[in-house]
Design a protein around this motif. Structure first.
Motif, PDB file in Angstrom:
ATOM      1  N   ALA A  28      35.361  -8.540  29.164  1.00  0.00           N
ATOM      2  CA  ALA A  28      34.351  -7.538  29.494  1.00  0.00           C
ATOM      3  C   ALA A  28      33.086  -8.235  29.978  1.00  0.00           C
ATOM      4  O   ALA A  28      32.590  -9.164  29.352  1.00  0.00           O
ATOM      5  N   GLY A  29      32.566  -7.786  31.132  1.00  0.00           N
ATOM      6  CA  GLY A  29      31.362  -8.359  31.721  1.00  0.00           C
ATOM      7  C   GLY A  29      31.624  -9.494  32.671  1.00  0.00           C
ATOM      8  O   GLY A  29      30.685  -9.983  33.313  1.00  0.00           O
ATOM      9  N   LEU A  30      32.889  -9.933  32.782  1.00  0.00           N
ATOM     10  CA  LEU A  30      33.210 -11.026  33.702  1.00  0.00           C
ATOM     11  C   LEU A  30      33.743 -10.535  35.037  1.00  0.00           C
ATOM     12  O   LEU A  30      33.863 -11.324  35.972  1.00  0.00           O
ATOM     13  N   TYR A  31      34.080  -9.235  35.130  1.00  0.00           N
ATOM     14  CA  TYR A  31      34.652  -8.668  36.340  1.00  0.00           C
ATOM     15  C   TYR A  31      33.819  -7.462  36.781  1.00  0.00           C
ATOM     16  O   TYR A  31      33.033  -6.895  36.014  1.00  0.00           O
ATOM     17  N   GLU A  32      34.050  -7.061  38.026  1.00  0.00           N
ATOM     18  CA  GLU A  32      33.400  -5.869  38.581  1.00  0.00           C
ATOM     19  C   GLU A  32      34.346  -5.192  39.561  1.00  0.00           C
ATOM     20  O   GLU A  32      35.361  -5.777  39.975  1.00  0.00           O
ATOM     21  N   LEU A  33      33.992  -3.937  39.933  1.00  0.00           N
ATOM     22  CA  LEU A  33      34.834  -3.139  40.818  1.00  0.00           C
ATOM     23  C   LEU A  33      34.180  -3.020  42.196  1.00  0.00           C
ATOM     24  O   LEU A  33      32.994  -2.706  42.315  1.00  0.00           O
ATOM     25  N   SER A 106      33.517   8.470  39.650  1.00  0.00           N
ATOM     26  CA  SER A 106      33.371   7.259  38.835  1.00  0.00           C
ATOM     27  C   SER A 106      34.745   6.736  38.426  1.00  0.00           C
ATOM     28  O   SER A 106      35.715   7.501  38.327  1.00  0.00           O
ATOM     29  N   VAL A 107      34.814   5.437  38.175  1.00  0.00           N
ATOM     30  CA  VAL A 107      36.063   4.786  37.780  1.00  0.00           C
ATOM     31  C   VAL A 107      35.713   3.603  36.879  1.00  0.00           C
ATOM     32  O   VAL A 107      34.683   2.971  37.035  1.00  0.00           O
ATOM     33  N   TRP A 108      36.559   3.350  35.891  1.00  0.00           N
ATOM     34  CA  TRP A 108      36.408   2.170  35.045  1.00  0.00           C
ATOM     35  C   TRP A 108      37.784   1.633  34.682  1.00  0.00           C
ATOM     36  O   TRP A 108      38.798   2.337  34.790  1.00  0.00           O
ATOM     37  N   VAL A 109      37.795   0.391  34.264  1.00  0.00           N
ATOM     38  CA  VAL A 109      39.045  -0.319  33.970  1.00  0.00           C
ATOM     39  C   VAL A 109      39.023  -0.746  32.505  1.00  0.00           C
ATOM     40  O   VAL A 109      38.048  -1.330  32.024  1.00  0.00           O
ATOM     41  N   CYS A 117      39.074   1.272  24.322  1.00  0.00           N
ATOM     42  CA  CYS A 117      38.529  -0.078  24.294  1.00  0.00           C
ATOM     43  C   CYS A 117      37.339  -0.201  25.266  1.00  0.00           C
ATOM     44  O   CYS A 117      37.138   0.633  26.155  1.00  0.00           O
ATOM     45  N   GLN A 118      36.597  -1.254  25.080  1.00  0.00           N
ATOM     46  CA  GLN A 118      35.437  -1.483  25.940  1.00  0.00           C
ATOM     47  C   GLN A 118      35.902  -1.742  27.365  1.00  0.00           C
ATOM     48  O   GLN A 118      36.806  -2.546  27.599  1.00  0.00           O
ATOM     49  N   PRO A 119      35.301  -1.070  28.379  1.00  0.00           N
ATOM     50  CA  PRO A 119      35.735  -1.261  29.778  1.00  0.00           C
ATOM     51  C   PRO A 119      35.504  -2.682  30.247  1.00  0.00           C
ATOM     52  O   PRO A 119      34.520  -3.336  29.895  1.00  0.00           O
TER      53      PRO A 119
END
Length: 435
Positions: A28-33, A106-109, A117-119
């Protein structure tokens, strides 16, 4: 007591959910969309939105090899979902909007099978939906200019309308195009491409109205004609190349005389003008003179020559399209006193002198005449019997002062008889007859 038990059970369940997916939590926090969309769109047309999971800030972090460890979650309401596909670390959805407006998507992974779980990453995009047609008005010309929206006059322009319909929603529609080129010319075509030639310089706005019609089957199985319209425009700045410089001014002048030269530019402003005097007509080099900005097609040069000789005005002008040079030769002569400047004063002086000479001549002549007449007087003693002045004096007195100096009429008549003896008598003799 029961509340505490349920609280402990909730924590246990939460930990049991996170433990299997510890790598995802660490990620978490290491990737982006990265989100892409083919919007805007007209109502009824399908819009495609894609989201891809990438390393944040383009770092060298490696993406997970197993794409099944993550899941994409979308929120697109009130847009209607028409399709969804997932491939690797990307997801694509297709939605349709039936009313106009700006709709957020909006979209999250998250880790697979753990939506609580935390996106790992989040994304957000706004989709504009309109009732009008969507497209662009594109203007092109064979000659490319360095300034945006700048084109050449007397050169054919290609004006095209590009419809934005990636989902082929209007593939069966019939289009009608109404053009207005801003210079008084209007036309209606069925083709989305026209060619036009502007003959004058200036800024013009091309306006286009597009009408699309097609048949559509309604809910009751009947066919109806649907119509959509759209208004589009593009601003054009038409300019001319510099075809030359017309120089209007003298070619011969004297020193210390102010000279004015008028430059008429055969091209469209704004211009940058540079000029310099040289012994010979040679082109100007870069940095050889100070450039001056000119906002019109005419410019005046003023200069005063101090030394005689042959000179040449070297002139350079350029606009955003082209540049040109021109030369103007001029001969400078030493200044001289012109006789015409003193003609009138000299004539006046001569006239005054001639008048003075004539006056003095006449005055001298009168004085000599008076002296001669005085010399003719006889100053000998006159007789007591018949005292008479000299004849010259008597004549003068008779002619000038006689009527005022004579005392009696008889004397006056006597003098008249003596001086005018040949004249007929003032009276006729009367003959007397005796009967």
């Amino acid at each position: 007591m029961a509340r505490a038990v349920w609280s402990r059970l909730g924590r246990i369940l939460w930990l049991s959910c996170l433990l299997p997916w510890a790598p995802a939590g660490v990620a978490a926090g290491l990737y982006e969309l990265n989100l892409t969309t083919d919007s805007p769109a007209t109502t009824g047309a399908e819009v495609t939105i894609s989201a891809s999971l990438v390393a944040k800030d383009n770092s060298s972090l490696a993406l997970p090899a197993d794409a099944h460890l993550y899941r994409f979650h979308w929120i697109h309401t009130p847009l209607v979902l028409t399709g969804k596909t997932e491939k690797g670390l990307s997801s694509t959805i297709h939605v349709v909007g039936h009313v106009p407006g700006d709709f957020p998507v909006s979209v999250w992974v998250t880790a697979a099978d753990c939506w609580m779980c935390q996106p790992v990453a989040r994304g957000f995009v706004v989709l504009p939906i309109t009732e009008l047609l969507v497209g662009d008005l594109v203007v092109t010309q064979n000659t490319s200019l360095p300034w945006p929206s700048s084109y050449l006059t007397k050169t054919v322009l290609k004006v095209s309308f590009l419809l934005h319909d990636p989902s082929n929603f209007l593939k069966t529609a019939v289009f009608l195009y109404s053009w207005d080129f801003g210079d008084g010319t209007q036309m209606v075509t069925e083709d989305s491409v026209v060619y036009y030639n502007y003959s004058i310089i200036g800024t013009f706005t091309v306006k286009l109205k597009v009408v699309a019609e097609w048949e559509e089957v309604k809910l009751d199985a009947t066919k109806g004609v649907m119509q959509k319209t759209g208004d589009f425009s593009a601003s054009l700045k038409l300019q001319e190349t510099l075809r030359g410089i017309q120089v209007l001014g003298p070619t011969l002048i004297q020193t210390f005389q102010k000279m004015t030269v008028t430059l008429n530019f055969l091209g469209s402003p704004p211009l940058t003008v540079c000029w310099r005097l040289k012994p010979e007509c040679l082109p100007l080099e870069e940095g050889e003179c100070h450039p001056v900005s000119v906002a019109s097609t005419a410019y005046n040069l003023t200069h005063t020559f101090r030394d005689p000789g042959d000179y040449c005005f070297s002139i350079r002008a350029e606009n955003v399209i082209s540049k040109t040079h021109q030369y103007h030769r001029i001969q400078v002569w030493p200044s001289r006193i012109q006789p015409a400047v003193f003609a009138f004063p000299c004539a006046t002086l001569i006239t005054v002198m001639l008048a003075f000479i004539m006056y003095m001549t006449l005055r001298n002549a009168t004085q000599q005449k008076d002296m001669v007449e005085v010399a003719d007087f006889d100053f000998s003693p006159m007789s007591d019997k018949n005292p008479e002045p000299p004849s010259g004096v008597r004549c003068c007195c008779q002619m000038c002062c006689g009527p005022f100096l004579l005392e009696t009429p008889s004397e006056y008549l006597e003098i008249v008889r003596e001086n005018h003896g040949l004249l007929p008598p003032l009276y006729k003799s009367v003959k007397t007859y005796t009967v």
